[in-house]
Write a protein that holds these residues in place. Structure first.
Motif, PDB file in Angstrom:
ATOM      1  N   SER A   1       0.840  -1.188   0.000  1.00  0.00           N
ATOM      2  CA  SER A   1       0.000   0.000   0.000  1.00  0.00           C
ATOM      3  C   SER A   1       0.877   1.240   0.000  1.00  0.00           C
ATOM      4  O   SER A   1       1.924   1.270   0.649  1.00  0.00           O
ATOM      5  N   PHE A   2       0.454   2.247  -0.751  1.00  0.00           N
ATOM      6  CA  PHE A   2       1.176   3.498  -0.855  1.00  0.00           C
ATOM      7  C   PHE A   2       0.338   4.631  -0.299  1.00  0.00           C
ATOM      8  O   PHE A   2      -0.844   4.744  -0.635  1.00  0.00           O
ATOM      9  N   GLU A   3       0.940   5.442   0.542  1.00  0.00           N
ATOM     10  CA  GLU A   3       0.257   6.599   1.111  1.00  0.00           C
ATOM     11  C   GLU A   3       0.710   7.848   0.375  1.00  0.00           C
ATOM     12  O   GLU A   3       1.900   8.132   0.301  1.00  0.00           O
ATOM     13  N   ILE A   4      -0.231   8.586  -0.173  1.00  0.00           N
ATOM     14  CA  ILE A   4       0.069   9.789  -0.941  1.00  0.00           C
ATOM     15  C   ILE A   4      -0.660  10.964  -0.315  1.00  0.00           C
ATOM     16  O   ILE A   4      -1.868  10.908  -0.061  1.00  0.00           O
ATOM     17  N   ILE A   5       0.092  12.028  -0.052  1.00  0.00           N
ATOM     18  CA  ILE A   5      -0.510  13.249   0.471  1.00  0.00           C
ATOM     19  C   ILE A   5      -0.575  14.244  -0.673  1.00  0.00           C
ATOM     20  O   ILE A   5       0.443  14.719  -1.167  1.00  0.00           O
TER      21      ILE A   5
END
Length: 47
Positions: free
Chosen positions: A41-45
């Motif tokens: 999973s990738f967290e992008i702000i």
């Protein structure tokens, strides 16, 4: 030892966050996107 812990738990303090902190947390949660690819999973702000 039990008396020490019970005395600490008896004191209640109410913490009220400031408007700036609440606003910051809401804006952060709105801009956070989580993308799941396969088993990662990738967290992008997005600002």
């Amino acid at each position: 030892m039990a008396k020490i812990y019970s005395k600490k738990n008896a004191i209640k303090t109410q913490m009220k966050p400031s408007k700036e902190v609440v606003s910051f947390l809401l804006n952060y949660s709105k801009s956070l996107h989580i993308i799941k690819v396969a088993d990662k999973s990738f967290e992008i702000i997005a600002n």
